[in-house]
Structures are given as C-alpha cells and as structure tokens.
Design a protein around this motif. Structure first.
Motif, short mmCIF file in Angstrom:
data_model
loop_
_atom_site.label_atom_id
_atom_site.label_comp_id
_atom_site.label_asym_id
_atom_site.label_seq_id
_atom_site.Cartn_x
_atom_site.Cartn_y
_atom_site.Cartn_z
N LYS A 235 0.94 -1.27 0.01
CA LYS A 235 0.07 -0.12 -0.03
C LYS A 235 0.87 1.50 -0.06
CE LYS A 235 -3.97 1.97 2.15
NZ LYS A 235 -5.02 1.83 3.68
N LYS A 236 2.03 1.11 0.62
CA LYS A 236 2.91 2.37 0.47
C LYS A 236 4.37 1.80 0.28
CE LYS A 236 4.07 3.90 4.62
NZ LYS A 236 4.16 4.93 5.91
N PRO A 237 5.04 2.74 -0.12
CA PRO A 237 6.55 2.19 -0.58
C PRO A 237 7.37 1.68 0.68
CG PRO A 237 6.30 4.54 -0.70
CD PRO A 237 4.99 3.93 -0.46
N VAL A 238 8.48 0.93 0.60
CA VAL A 238 9.09 0.33 1.57
C VAL A 238 10.57 1.17 1.86
CG1 VAL A 238 8.32 -1.86 1.37
CG2 VAL A 238 10.25 -1.24 0.23
N GLU A 239 10.73 2.01 0.86
CA GLU A 239 12.09 2.93 1.04
C GLU A 239 11.86 3.86 2.17
OE1 GLU A 239 11.42 2.44 -3.49
OE2 GLU A 239 10.13 2.54 -1.78
N PRO A 240 12.81 3.96 3.04
CA PRO A 240 12.76 4.95 4.16
C PRO A 240 12.35 6.32 4.10
CG PRO A 240 14.91 4.18 4.10
CD PRO A 240 14.20 3.19 3.01
N ASP A 241 12.90 6.76 2.80
CA ASP A 241 12.94 8.13 2.55
C ASP A 241 11.83 8.38 1.54
OD1 ASP A 241 14.17 6.94 0.41
OD2 ASP A 241 15.72 8.09 -0.13
N ALA A 242 10.86 7.60 1.18
CA ALA A 242 9.87 7.80 0.33
C ALA A 242 9.03 8.66 0.82
CB ALA A 242 9.19 6.38 -0.11
N GLU A 243 8.36 9.61 0.13
CA GLU A 243 7.56 10.61 0.54
C GLU A 243 6.04 10.16 0.44
OE1 GLU A 243 8.06 14.44 -1.27
OE2 GLU A 243 10.18 14.32 -0.88
N CYS A 244 5.77 9.14 -0.37
CA CYS A 244 4.23 8.67 -0.46
C CYS A 244 3.80 7.90 1.12
CB CYS A 244 4.04 7.74 -1.56
SG CYS A 244 2.43 6.97 -1.68
N ILE A 245 2.90 8.34 1.28
CA ILE A 245 2.22 7.79 2.88
C ILE A 245 1.31 6.78 2.61
CG2 ILE A 245 2.90 10.03 4.08
CD1 ILE A 245 -0.20 10.77 3.90
N GLY A 246 0.96 6.47 1.25
CA GLY A 246 -0.03 5.39 1.13
C GLY A 246 -1.38 5.86 1.52
N CYS A 247 -1.77 6.87 1.37
CA CYS A 247 -3.15 7.33 1.68
C CYS A 247 -4.08 6.85 0.72
CB CYS A 247 -3.35 8.69 1.93
SG CYS A 247 -2.99 9.69 0.53
N GLU A 248 -3.63 6.75 -0.76
CA GLU A 248 -4.30 6.29 -1.78
C GLU A 248 -5.48 7.01 -2.34
OE1 GLU A 248 -5.51 2.16 -1.67
OE2 GLU A 248 -3.67 1.66 -2.14
N ALA A 249 -5.34 8.49 -1.58
CA ALA A 249 -6.37 9.40 -2.24
C ALA A 249 -6.42 9.63 -3.69
CB ALA A 249 -6.06 10.67 -1.45
N CYS A 250 -5.29 9.40 -4.21
CA CYS A 250 -5.25 9.49 -5.60
C CYS A 250 -5.78 8.34 -6.42
CB CYS A 250 -3.73 9.58 -6.07
SG CYS A 250 -2.84 7.89 -5.58
N VAL A 251 -5.96 7.27 -5.53
CA VAL A 251 -6.53 5.90 -6.53
C VAL A 251 -8.19 6.11 -6.01
CG1 VAL A 251 -6.86 3.67 -6.14
CG2 VAL A 251 -4.78 4.50 -5.69
N HIS A 252 -8.64 6.68 -4.95
CA HIS A 252 -10.09 6.92 -4.77
C HIS A 252 -10.99 7.88 -5.41
CE1 HIS A 252 -9.51 4.34 -1.31
NE2 HIS A 252 -9.05 5.04 -0.37
N ILE A 253 -10.07 8.94 -5.91
CA ILE A 253 -10.71 9.89 -6.63
C ILE A 253 -10.66 9.70 -8.16
CG2 ILE A 253 -8.80 11.38 -7.13
CD1 ILE A 253 -10.13 13.70 -6.08
N CYS A 254 -9.93 8.92 -8.57
CA CYS A 254 -9.77 8.39 -10.02
C CYS A 254 -11.03 7.97 -10.70
CB CYS A 254 -8.70 7.53 -10.43
SG CYS A 254 -8.35 7.09 -12.28
N PRO A 255 -11.58 8.85 -11.87
CA PRO A 255 -12.83 8.24 -12.27
C PRO A 255 -12.67 6.95 -13.14
CG PRO A 255 -11.98 10.29 -13.33
CD PRO A 255 -11.01 9.93 -12.30
N THR A 256 -11.41 6.81 -13.48
CA THR A 256 -11.48 5.51 -14.52
C THR A 256 -10.96 4.41 -13.87
OG1 THR A 256 -9.08 6.34 -15.34
CG2 THR A 256 -11.15 6.76 -16.69
N HIS A 257 -10.90 4.42 -12.47
CA HIS A 257 -10.55 3.25 -11.59
C HIS A 257 -9.07 2.87 -11.84
CE1 HIS A 257 -14.97 2.55 -11.02
NE2 HIS A 257 -14.71 3.71 -10.85
#
Length: 463
Positions: A235-257
C-alpha cells in the motif's frame, strides 16, 4: 517562508477544468443560434443540401471543403495528443463533461447519493428513489444535449418548427429519441467503460507519445516504488525516505479506476484529479504533489518541458498548410452554380434567301445559392456568337434551381473546313444582373460549326 508556502500550495486543476467545461458547453449551446446574413458558423444540412462554414454557405456541390475540415480536425487531435497526451479526454470531451455533471453534480452535490466527489470508485447501494430521480434529471439534460448535437445538422429555427409537428417529421423525432437514449445509457450505465473499452482514441494515443509528451506522472523518485511492473508491492513504499504515505487519495478519486502510481496507462484521461488529491495531502506535510502534469524527460532531468520539437513543429507546419488551403478554397466560393450540357442535336442550320444561321443548343442547370432572389443572364466571349434563346432574363428564388434550354447562334463563317464539323472552344459568362460584380461564373464549352458542304446544302435548299 512565503516561497515555501507558494511552492507547496495545493493544485486546483479540477476548478480550471470546470471553468473550461462551462466555456465549452456555453459555446456549443449558443453557436447554432448565431447567424450572419442567415448563415451559421457550422451547419451540415442534408435537408437543404448546404454546408455553412464560418458564416458562409456552400452548396453540396462545393463539399470539396469537407476533406480539409476533416484533415484539420484529425491533425489537431494528433497534435494535441503529441503535445499534451489525452488532454482532449479530460478537458473538453463531451463524455467526460457529461459524467462530471451526472456523477459529481447530480448524484453527489444535489441528491447526496455519493458521499463526496473525492471517492469516485465506490458504488453506493440503495437510494433507488434518488437514483431514479438522478436518471430522470439526466434524461432531461440528455435531451438538450441530443438537440444541441442535431442543431449542427438541422438549424434551430427549423428544428423547433419540425418538432411542433412531430407526426410530419417522425424521422427527426426518432433520431432525437435514439441519441437521447444512447446518452442516458452511456452516462448512467456504460460510464467510464466507454473511455476504457469503447473509445478508439485510447488505443491509438500511445503511438503518438514520446518522452516529451505532457502526461500525468507519479514521481517515483520522490514518492517511492509502489509497483514492480504490474505487481503491487504494498500500500505504501518500503523505502525509508519515500514521501508517499500510502493514503491512496489519488486512487479513490480516479474516475477511470486506476492507480496512477503504476505508471502511464491507457485508461488515464489526464483529468488530474489525482494530482489535486495528492497535493491536498502533501500540502499538510509542507511538500508538493507527487503527481504532476509533466513529461517523462522533464521529470528525469528536472528541466522544463520541451514543447517545440520536431514532431510538434511538423504538426504545426502541416496544420498551417491545411488551414491555408481551406482558406484559399473557401475564397473560391461561387455565388451561383451552373452546369452546362449539350443537347443530343449537334447543330442546326437555318437558311433563307442566301443567308444562314447556325444554332447550337445547350441545357443549363442554374442554382441560386444566395438567400435572396436574383435575375440571371448570359453572354459568350466570342462576339461572333450570340444568345438566341432565352430572350428574357431568368429569375430564380433564393436557393432555387432551374433548368433551361439555351440556344447560341452565329450568322458568320467561323471556319472554312470542307470535310468535317469543327468544334470551337468558347466561354459562357453567366451573371446576376443585379449583382454582376460578385455573382458571376465562367464555364467552358464548345460551339460546333458545320463543314462547308453541309452549309452549302442548306443554302441551296433555302433558295
């Protein structure tokens, strides 16, 4: 501090898209009602057999302009795709606009069937009464959209007149109902599956892309790796310095799924909803969005997007040539149409008292392409040949046609050839007497002069 706040501010692509949707919708609805000299900006009327283009009317015989229009249309789409990806799909396509109106406005804002517009992938069960109301509301709007589409083929002034007597115009009514039903089915049931599976544009767009094409891209260097190929790592990246927090807001809002973090996908329509969602989250962390509207090369090099490259410049050049060709061809519009055909009789000789007259008969089909009545007549570029018939000027109503027999005559010896008839090239000048400077055309034809032996026989009989 102010620089940091500016650089970390939230993006508002959705609001910009809505503004463009409003402009596009307004233009599409209003344009059919605008007329200059009774001509529309664009109208392809099969009923009146006319093409209106840039407020100038052309007869169906002048449809040589249509290939230029189609070339310009497709070249423009190819150019925009090479430059900005599926920008048409996300920012101007009627399918996308319709879905935003139905899903985000009717279902979410008005009827509250959906909880918020940030969750476009979740379907909500129940509320069948509200869903039925939503479909009925959209059906009303779909009827307007279908009518708007037909106004570019049946002008509004005729459209409403025809619908006032539907029994006499069942075909038009049937087309209107069919288009409305399709729009309702498409928007309420087919939904984004139309963009994913039906629309051919999604299949051809990838061949127009290059590393400089502007796309919606997840910055994997900053955000971290979510997918290994097509396999989701977590759900979120394993790299320690990765900035994505895995909230998946970008996934939920996508109209084409889709999950944009997976990379460029055919289903992405460049709506940038995911960028807005990500920027809203990252802003709270004092960072910029991990999803940007940029090119793959620009993202890698951290330099500006290269808009002017060989492919885009080539499209601009070809588009310019096509537009210039269309402009030049449209200036050659004829304000009257004239077809000339010879009759089956080659010629006729009238002789009396040592004098002769050679007559040639033609069938003229004249069409008045103007919106007012005109009076026409003809002459011949060879002064030795006169118009014998008709004697009177020819009146033709606005948009009318008329077929007449025209007889040309000469009483001079045009050529002296003993053994064969001689066709002589002539030009027929046809013009409107009331506006001969603008409304005038020239047609090439032939006047057949008989061989001398036939002329002498006729003279002998006449004596």
């Amino acid at each position: 501090m102010s620089d940091c706040m500016h650089s970390c501010s939230q993006t508002h692509y959705a609001k910009k898209r809505y503004a463009i949707y409003a402009i596009v919708t307004f233009i599409a609805l209003v344009l059919p009602f605008i007329k200059i000299n009774d001509n529309h900006f664009f109208l392809l009327s099969f009923d009146k057999k006319q093409l209106h283009l840039f407020f100038t009317s052309f007869d169906m015989q002048e449809l040589y302009l249509m290939p230029f229009l189609l070339i310009i249309l497709f070249l423009s789409i190819f150019f925009l795709t090479t430059l900005g990806g599926r920008i048409w799909c996300g920012w101007a396509c009627p399918q996308t606009i319709f879905r935003v109106i139905y899903r985000d406005l009717i279902q979410t804002k008005i009827l509250k069937i959906r909880k918020n517009i940030r969750d476009k992938q979740k379907e909500f069960d129940g509320d069948y009464i509200k869903k039925t109301i939503g479909v009925l509301l959209w059906t009303c709007l779909a009827l307007i959209a279908a009518s708007n589409f037909l106004w570019y083929f049946v002008p509004p002034e005729d459209f409403f007149s025809y619908l006032s007597d539907p029994l006499e115009h069942k075909f038009l009514l049937g087309i209107l109902i069919c288009i409305t039903a399709f729009i309702v089915y498409d928007v309420t049931i087919l939904a984004e599956n139309f963009c994913i599976y039906v629309c051919p544009y999604a299949r051809v767009q990838s061949v127009m892309f290059d590393n400089d094409t502007v796309q919606v891209i997840y910055d994997e260097k900053r955000g971290g790796k979510i997918y290994d190929g097509h396999t989701k790592i977590g759900k979120k990246p394993v790299e320690p310095d990765a900035e994505c927090i895995g909230c998946e807001a970008c996934v939920h809002i996508c109209p084409t799924h889709i999950d944009i973090r997976k990379g460029m996908q055919l289903e992405c329509i460049n709506c940038l909803e995911c960028s807005d969602a990500c920027s809203a989250v990252m802003e709270k962390l004092g960072k910029t969005s991990l999803i940007n509207w940029t090119s793959a090369k620009s993202l890698q090099t951290r330099q500006k997007v290269n808009y002017f490259r060989f492919r885009t410049i080539a499209y601009i050049v070809v588009l310019s040539i096509a537009v210039i060709a269309l402009a030049l061809m449209s200036t050659k519009k004829e304000y009257m149409l004239l077809n000339i055909n010879r009759t089956t009789e080659l010629y006729k000789i009238v002789a009396d008292d040592g004098k002769f007259e050679v007559q040639n008969a033609y069938t003229f089909l004249i069409q008045n392409t103007q919106n007012k009545e005109h009076t026409y007549y003809f002459d011949v570029n060879d002064t030795r040949i006169k118009v014998s018939k008709p004697k009177d000027k020819i009146k033709i109503a606005a948009g009318g046609k008329r077929k007449i027999i025209v007889v040309l005559k000469t009483n001079e010896t045009l050529v002296k050839v003993d053994k064969k008839d001689t066709p002589i090239d002539i030009k027929i000048n046809a013009y409107a007497i009331d506006d001969h400077e603008q409304i005038a055309v020239t047609r090439d034809t032939r006047f057949v002069f008989p061989k001398m032996i036939e002329l002498q026989k006729a003279l002998q009989k006449g004596n």
